[in-house]
Every structure is written in structure tokens, then in C-alpha cells.
Design a protein around this motif. Sequence first.
Motif, short mmCIF file in Angstrom:
data_model
loop_
_atom_site.label_atom_id
_atom_site.label_comp_id
_atom_site.label_asym_id
_atom_site.label_seq_id
_atom_site.Cartn_x
_atom_site.Cartn_y
_atom_site.Cartn_z
N ALA A 3 1.71 -15.62 2.18
CA ALA A 3 0.76 -16.51 1.52
C ALA A 3 1.27 -17.95 1.48
O ALA A 3 0.49 -18.88 1.35
CB ALA A 3 0.50 -16.02 0.10
N SER A 89 -4.41 -18.66 1.47
CA SER A 89 -3.29 -18.45 0.55
C SER A 89 -3.76 -17.81 -0.74
O SER A 89 -3.11 -16.90 -1.26
CB SER A 89 -2.60 -19.79 0.24
N PHE A 93 -2.48 -14.22 -2.24
CA PHE A 93 -1.87 -14.08 -3.56
C PHE A 93 -2.64 -13.08 -4.42
O PHE A 93 -2.05 -12.27 -5.13
CB PHE A 93 -1.77 -15.43 -4.28
N LEU A 96 -1.80 -9.63 -3.33
CA LEU A 96 -0.46 -9.26 -3.81
C LEU A 96 -0.53 -8.80 -5.26
O LEU A 96 0.05 -7.77 -5.62
CB LEU A 96 0.50 -10.44 -3.67
#
Length: 114
Positions: A3, A89, A93, A96
Motif C-alpha cells: 500500500a 493505497s 490499507f 489489510l
Amino acid sequence: MGALIPILSLLMGSLGPYYFSIIFVLVGFIRSGRVVGFDPYLLDIAPEKQRTCYLGIRGTLSLLTMVLPLLGGLFIELIGYSFTFGIVSLVMFISLILLKSKNVKKSNLISNRL
């Protein structure tokens, strides 16, 4: 780590091609790490009789690695680098965070069973 690559690309793009080559090295590390880590994990979690099917599906989905850069280029053309890289990005994130919360729930279930 993946990311951060779009963000680093935006920051290092103005420094010149020599510094930007660091981005390509990081991309290589991440892609290789995913292959080394994911394939054995997939074989580990797949039922023994269905391993070839799982690997076939994984191979078919790797077709996306050829299609998604074209889609990314289209997004960059339409809305620009900064916005596209920021969205990429952000999505990475968020994924994640979602994966970490899923792993925590899964490990709690396993520990409760023991």
C-alpha cells in the motif's frame, strides 16, 4: 508494504529516474514474497483431492495481472495519478484492516475450541 508503493511513487517521482528505480525493486520484492508465501499456503489449506482445482483457479485469476494495469492506465488517464494512486493505497490499507480483523476472529475461534 504494498500500500505504500503508490504513495512512494508520488513522492519519489519528482526526484528522477534513478531514485524511482527503488520503487521497482520494492514491487519485485512484494510480488516475489506473495508468490513464495501464497502458493505453499494455498496448498496447505486446500483439501488434498481438490488441490489441482485450487491451483487452477489461482492460475486463472492471475489473468487479472494482465488486465488490471490496463484498467489502472485508464483511471490515470481519466482522473490523474495522484487520485488513482491515493485510491489504490486506501483500498490496500482497508483490505489489510479487514484481513487483520478476520484473522483475529478466526484465531479466537480456534483458541475457544481448544
